[in-house]
Every structure is written in structure tokens, then in C-alpha cells.
Write a protein that holds these residues in place. Structure first.
Motif, short mmCIF file in Angstrom:
data_model
loop_
_atom_site.label_atom_id
_atom_site.label_comp_id
_atom_site.label_asym_id
_atom_site.label_seq_id
_atom_site.Cartn_x
_atom_site.Cartn_y
_atom_site.Cartn_z
N LEU A 1 0.85 -1.03 -0.13
CA LEU A 1 0.08 0.03 0.01
C LEU A 1 0.75 1.31 0.01
N SER A 2 0.36 2.25 -0.80
CA SER A 2 1.15 3.56 -0.69
C SER A 2 0.33 4.29 0.44
N GLY A 3 1.31 5.49 0.77
CA GLY A 3 0.66 6.32 1.76
C GLY A 3 -0.12 7.48 1.04
N GLY A 4 0.36 8.59 1.81
CA GLY A 4 -0.43 9.90 1.15
C GLY A 4 -1.81 10.06 1.66
N SER A 5 -2.52 10.85 1.04
CA SER A 5 -3.95 11.19 1.53
C SER A 5 -5.09 10.78 0.66
N SER A 6 -4.45 10.28 -0.78
CA SER A 6 -5.61 9.75 -1.78
C SER A 6 -6.25 8.59 -1.35
N PRO A 7 -5.23 7.58 -0.90
CA PRO A 7 -5.94 6.17 -0.58
C PRO A 7 -6.86 6.04 0.69
N ARG A 8 -6.62 7.07 1.53
CA ARG A 8 -6.93 6.90 2.96
C ARG A 8 -8.54 6.42 2.94
N VAL B 1 4.27 0.46 0.34
CA VAL B 1 5.07 0.63 -1.29
C VAL B 1 6.45 1.66 -1.01
N ASP B 2 6.08 2.48 0.21
CA ASP B 2 6.93 3.49 0.64
C ASP B 2 6.87 3.96 2.29
N GLU B 3 7.87 4.46 2.54
CA GLU B 3 7.54 5.07 4.21
C GLU B 3 8.50 6.13 4.41
N GLU C 1 -5.03 19.13 -8.74
CA GLU C 1 -3.63 19.45 -8.73
C GLU C 1 -2.71 18.30 -9.59
N LYS C 2 -3.49 17.20 -9.93
CA LYS C 2 -2.78 16.18 -10.57
C LYS C 2 -3.24 15.86 -11.88
N ALA C 3 -4.09 17.09 -12.58
CA ALA C 3 -4.42 16.90 -13.86
C ALA C 3 -3.38 17.00 -14.83
N LEU D 1 -1.11 2.60 -5.71
CA LEU D 1 -0.44 3.52 -5.84
C LEU D 1 -1.05 4.97 -5.99
N GLY D 2 -0.54 5.76 -5.37
CA GLY D 2 -0.93 7.14 -5.63
C GLY D 2 -0.03 8.07 -6.67
N MET D 3 -0.05 9.03 -7.15
CA MET D 3 0.71 9.95 -8.06
C MET D 3 0.81 11.23 -7.48
N GLY D 4 1.94 11.66 -7.19
CA GLY D 4 2.08 13.11 -6.80
C GLY D 4 1.76 14.21 -8.07
N ALA D 5 1.97 15.33 -7.85
CA ALA D 5 1.40 16.16 -8.85
C ALA D 5 2.72 16.48 -9.93
N ARG E 1 13.31 12.15 4.46
CA ARG E 1 13.85 10.90 3.57
C ARG E 1 12.92 9.79 3.58
N ARG E 2 13.02 8.95 2.70
CA ARG E 2 12.07 8.08 2.19
C ARG E 2 12.80 6.71 2.06
N VAL E 3 12.05 5.42 2.50
CA VAL E 3 12.49 4.32 2.07
C VAL E 3 11.38 3.79 1.07
N GLY F 1 4.38 13.82 -10.99
CA GLY F 1 4.35 12.27 -11.66
C GLY F 1 4.88 11.21 -10.70
N HIS F 2 5.57 11.89 -9.60
CA HIS F 2 6.07 10.60 -8.94
C HIS F 2 5.18 9.51 -8.40
N ILE F 3 5.82 8.28 -8.02
CA ILE F 3 5.01 7.29 -7.61
C ILE F 3 5.87 6.61 -6.55
N ALA F 4 5.43 6.18 -5.40
CA ALA F 4 5.89 5.33 -4.17
C ALA F 4 6.73 6.76 -3.58
N SER F 5 8.02 6.45 -3.46
CA SER F 5 9.27 7.51 -3.33
C SER F 5 10.04 7.89 -4.47
N SER G 1 3.55 9.37 9.21
CA SER G 1 4.08 7.63 8.93
C SER G 1 3.01 7.34 8.11
N ASN G 2 3.30 6.60 7.06
CA ASN G 2 2.35 5.82 6.25
C ASN G 2 1.96 4.63 6.95
N TYR G 3 2.64 3.99 7.79
CA TYR G 3 2.25 2.98 8.56
C TYR G 3 1.24 3.34 9.58
#
Ligand code: 6PG
Length: 220
Positions: free
Chosen positions: A32-39, A59-61, A180-182, A121-125, A157-159, A127-131, A71-73
Motif C-alpha cells: 500500500l502507498s501512503g499519502g492522502s488519496s488512498p486513505r 510501497v514506501d515510508e 493538482e494531479k491533472a 499507488l498514488g501519484m504526486g503532482a 527522507r524515504r524508503v 508524476g512521482h509514485i512511491a518515493s 508515518s504511512n504505517y
């Protein structure tokens, strides 16, 4: 570039659809990815107990302790409500050590070429994924399963899992919401080499704001 886009009217209906897709997949192993979209999706999955029997990886932390607000966890544990089957990345450890330890854990559990049933996965504005951020060396990593980012992103920093792990998954599901992702999504649809474009065969669930810049045949 034909990508499997499905557009939902708003984040709430997207979360419901995403929870359906995960439930239908019945994954035994998932990252699972973190961030806000999948919550919101995770909260639905938690209420339905969909992942109770699955091994849940990350997916990352962010490199923070597990009770840290970033924390994504912590976000996933609070949303799913069942921490027993969560295999967290030890964000409180030095990043390189945490990445190496996660690699050992993944290899022990899933073999040297782990094929997760599903990655969310999510996607940043940008175009990043994970970290895996545009132009970052981690995007090119192919030998390791998990790496620490050299730079900090969003203050930490991320893993992160590496692209080969994401592309070896049997299924990949993107959850992308917000205006913001469009722009990045239009660039992905045009085939520009952003990290998000490098995930092969993924299914994309978008809300109408995120989809504003692309022509999509399928709008639910
Ligand atoms: C993280 C995520 C990251 C996220 C994107 C989108 O740790 O932040 O794994 O890759 O999916 O940044 O984040 P939002 O869903 O918050 O827009």
C-alpha cells in the motif's frame, strides 16, 4: 498510449470503486502507498475486513517513527484497524539500514523476485509514485527491492520499493484525485517518461478533477 483509466465523479465514489477493485482482487499479498488519496479506500477496506487475511506491505515510508503524524504505517494502521498483518518499514531506523532490512524481509517472505498480488499507488503532482521522484537515481534502481532516497521529499527522507518490484506485481491500482494531479496525468497519458508512466499494465481510478486534462472513454 492506451492506459486503463476509469473516471469517478468525486473522491468518495472513487474510494468506493477502489475498495471494490481490491475486494475483487482478493490479494494474499499487497503493498500500500501512503499519502492522502488512498486513505478513504483503506478505511472502507478496514470496515469490510477485506485485507484481514492478507500480508500487507508498504510501497514506501517516510523516515519517521511509526507513531509520527507523517508515518504511512500509522495512516494505514489507523485506516485498516488491524495491525497484525502489517509489515512496516522501520522508519525510525537509519534509512539505508531500514531499506536493507525491508529487502531481507521481502526476500525471506516472497523470494528473490517477489511478485505481490497487488500494489496500490498514488501519484504526486510531479508524476512521482512511491518515493520515486522524477530525475531521482532511485527511479533507475533495478538490483535492489527497496532503497533509501538520497534526498528528502516533503521534509523527510524515504524508503521505497523499486520499480522492478512494482512492475512484477500481478496487479497495480492507481488512485488519483484532485485538480493538482491533472497536468501530470495528461503528461502520463501522452506517454511522457514520468515515474508514473513507468508502471506497466496498471489500472487507474481517477476522480473528475484529476481527469480534467485527458480524454477518457470510460466515465462511471
Ligand atoms: C507517500 C506516497 C506517495 C503518494 C503520492 C500522492 O508516501 O506520500 O507513497 O507516493 O502516493 O505522493 O500523495 P497524495 O495521495 O497525498 O496526493
Amino acid at each position: 498510449m492506451s492506459l486503463a483509466f476509469e473516471v469517478l465523479p468525486d473522491p468518495a465514489s472513487l474510494a468506493g470503486r477502489a475498495a471494490e477493485v481490491v475486494e475483487e482482487a482478493r490479494p494474499r499479498t499487497v503493498a500500500l502507498s501512503g499519502g492522502s488519496s488512498p486513505r478513504a479506500t483503506y478505511a472502507l477496506l478496514g470496515r469490510r475486513g477485506v485485507l484481514r487475511e492478507a500480508a500487507v506491505y508498504f510501497v514506501d515510508e517516510r523516515c519517521v517513527p511509526p507513531d509520527h503524524e507523517a508515518s504511512n504505517y500509522r495512516m494505514v494502521r489507523e485506516a485498516l484497524g488491524d495491525a497484525g498483518n502489517l509489515h512496516r518499514i522501520r522508519g525510525e531506523e537509519p534509512p539505508e539500514r531500514a531499506a536493507a532490512a525491508y529487502e531481507v524481509e521481502l526476500r525471506a517472505a516472497l523470494g528473490d523476485e517477489p511478485a505481490l498480488d497487488l500494489v496500490v499507488l498514488g501519484m504526486g503532482a510531479d508524476g512521482h509514485i512511491a518515493s520515486l521522484f522524477p530525475g531521482a537515481p532511485e527511479v533507475e534502481e533495478t538490483g535492489r527491492l527497496a532503497v533509501a532516497t538520497g534526498a528528502a521529499y516533503g521534509g523527510y527522507r524515504r524508503v521505497t520499493l523499486t520499480l522492478p518490484v512494482l512492475n512484477r506485481a500481478r496487479a497495480a491500482l492507481f488512485i488519483v484525485t484532485g485538480a493538482e494531479k491533472a497536468a501530470a496525468l495528461a503528461r502520463v497519458a501522452a506517454g511522457e517518461p514520468l515515474p508514473a508512466t513507468l508502471v506497466r499494465g496498471a489500472r487507474w481510478l481517477l476522480d473528475s478533477e484529476a481527469a480534467a486534462g485527458i480524454q477518457t472513454p470510460h466515465r462511471s
